[in-house]
Design an enzyme around this catalytic site. Structure first.
Site, mmCIF file in Angstrom:
data_model
loop_
_atom_site.group_PDB
_atom_site.id
_atom_site.type_symbol
_atom_site.label_atom_id
_atom_site.label_comp_id
_atom_site.label_asym_id
_atom_site.label_seq_id
_atom_site.Cartn_x
_atom_site.Cartn_y
_atom_site.Cartn_z
ATOM 1 C CB CYS A 80 -19.412 -19.953 -30.567
ATOM 2 S SG CYS A 80 -18.162 -18.653 -30.748
ATOM 3 C CG HIS A 123 -19.942 -26.275 -29.824
ATOM 4 N ND1 HIS A 123 -18.987 -26.037 -30.784
ATOM 5 C CD2 HIS A 123 -20.493 -27.484 -30.161
ATOM 6 C CE1 HIS A 123 -18.954 -27.038 -31.641
ATOM 7 N NE2 HIS A 123 -19.844 -27.929 -31.291
ATOM 8 C CG HIS A 125 -15.782 -22.352 -31.513
ATOM 9 N ND1 HIS A 125 -16.937 -21.935 -32.129
ATOM 10 C CD2 HIS A 125 -16.087 -23.533 -30.897
ATOM 11 C CE1 HIS A 125 -17.899 -22.831 -31.919
ATOM 12 N NE2 HIS A 125 -17.406 -23.793 -31.162
#
Length: 344
Positions: free
Chosen positions: A259, A320, A308
């Site tokens: 990420c 993402h 994240h």
């Protein structure tokens, strides 16, 4: 004469205990006989467990990324320090040679100054503390000896600093190994659960994921959000160019990403350097707490520990790298616990 005593009768307490034990044994036997075999978890239950394992793996991955970044910095710092020490030692040798030349010249012209002899045969720090000896030196010799002393102190400090960083590097490498094993363990557990599904169940899960990604992509196409800046727009365009690239823990492009690897890579393509980990990226710019105020290219931070991150794509969607087994894609912000945006 034979005895005709009546046999001793068991006490009422003993009879009660034996009766209770026998009843319990019968009940346990009946329950065991009637117990149904453990049921296989459903597809949705497996997915929930796998998702939880992926989240745990991602937390460990961000720690892994942080340890890797620290290791890289330490290696560069240690290399620089070692180069400086090597060059400093060469400079020190030259200074000593120069002082030795002065002593040789004095010897040839009538004998070496006792104070110079003392200096050359002992520690300069000890020598320079002796004020009486200083009076016997020429100004040129005093200056040369001070330079030697300063260089020795500088080298000692650099060697000490290099030694401390080498210890830090060793600890960081141990942490790196531990985090890598932790990630691999979580992913192995997730894969084991997925392997327990039938081919039909796996196909159904894949179809669900694809449908969610398709709907998110359509939402982005319907949106008309503006980029936060020219560079934010360029970073978002870079991320769009790698849609479909696989998630790989610890990867930062160009063929695969985790990420924060995706977001740091995307901004690098726009000429902007941001930190490597999601936790550090959370502090890399101005925080935007209202989703309605987000603009395309803003970082979007998820979960309470900031493990994240993605890029805002407009119309309530984020671009993402989700988790192992998935690819770079669009997803609704509401699918994850939103914390805030970050405008770089």
């Amino acid at each position: 004469m034979a005895s005709h005593r009546r046999p001793k009768q068991p006490s009422r307490t003993r009879v009660t205990v034996l009766t209770t034990a026998a009843a319990a044994a019968v009940a346990l036997s009946a329950n065991a006989a009637n117990a149904a075999p453990s049921e296989k978890p459903s597809k949705d239950q497996v997915k929930a467990k796998v998702d939880a394992l992926y989240e745990q793996a991602e937390k460990a991955t961000e720690k892994l990324d942080g340890a890797k970044e620290k290791q890289d910095k330490l290696e560069k710092q240690i290399s620089t320090l070692q180069d400086n020490v090597a060059r400093g030692q060469e400079d020190l040798n030259e200074l000593r040679d120069g002082l030795g030349s002065m002593a040789s010249a004095q010897y040839r012209t009538g004998g070496i100054d006792p104070s110079v002899a003392l200096f050359l045969s002992s520690n300069p720090d000890d020598f320079l503390d002796k004020a009486s000896a200083m009076d016997q030196l020429s100004g040129q010799q005093v200056e040369a000896m001070k330079k030697v002393q300063a260089k020795q102190r500088e080298l000692a400090q650099q060697r000490q600093e290099a030694s401390a960083k080498l210890k830090d590097l060793s600890d960081t490498r141990a942490e790196l190994k531990k985090k890598k094993q932790e990630v691999q363990g979580k992913l192995a557990s997730a894969q084991k659960l997925l392997n327990s599904l039938t081919a039909k169940e796996k196909a159904a899960l894949a179809a669900q994921e694809q449908d969610r990604a398709t709907r998110a992509s359509e939402r982005v196409d319907l949106g008309n959000s503006k980029a936060a800046s020219g560079r934010a727009g360029a970073a978002f365009a870079a991320a769009q160019s790698v849609i479909g690239s696989p998630y790989v823990y610890g990867a930062s492009g160009p063929g695969s990403f985790d990420c924060s690897g995706l977001t740091s890579w995307a901004y690098a393509q726009a000429g902007v350097s941001i930190p490597r980990t999601s936790e550090a990226q959370a502090n890399a710019g101005t925080r935007i707490y209202s989703q309605s105020a987000l603009q395309v290219g803003d970082l979007v931070i998820f979960y309470g520990d900031y493990h994240h991150v993605g890029l805002y794509a407009g119309n309530g969607q984020v671009l993402h790298a989700p988790h192992t087994g998935a690819s770079v894609r669009y997803e609704a912000i509401g699918n994850m616990p939103f914390q805030f945006g970050v405008r770089i």
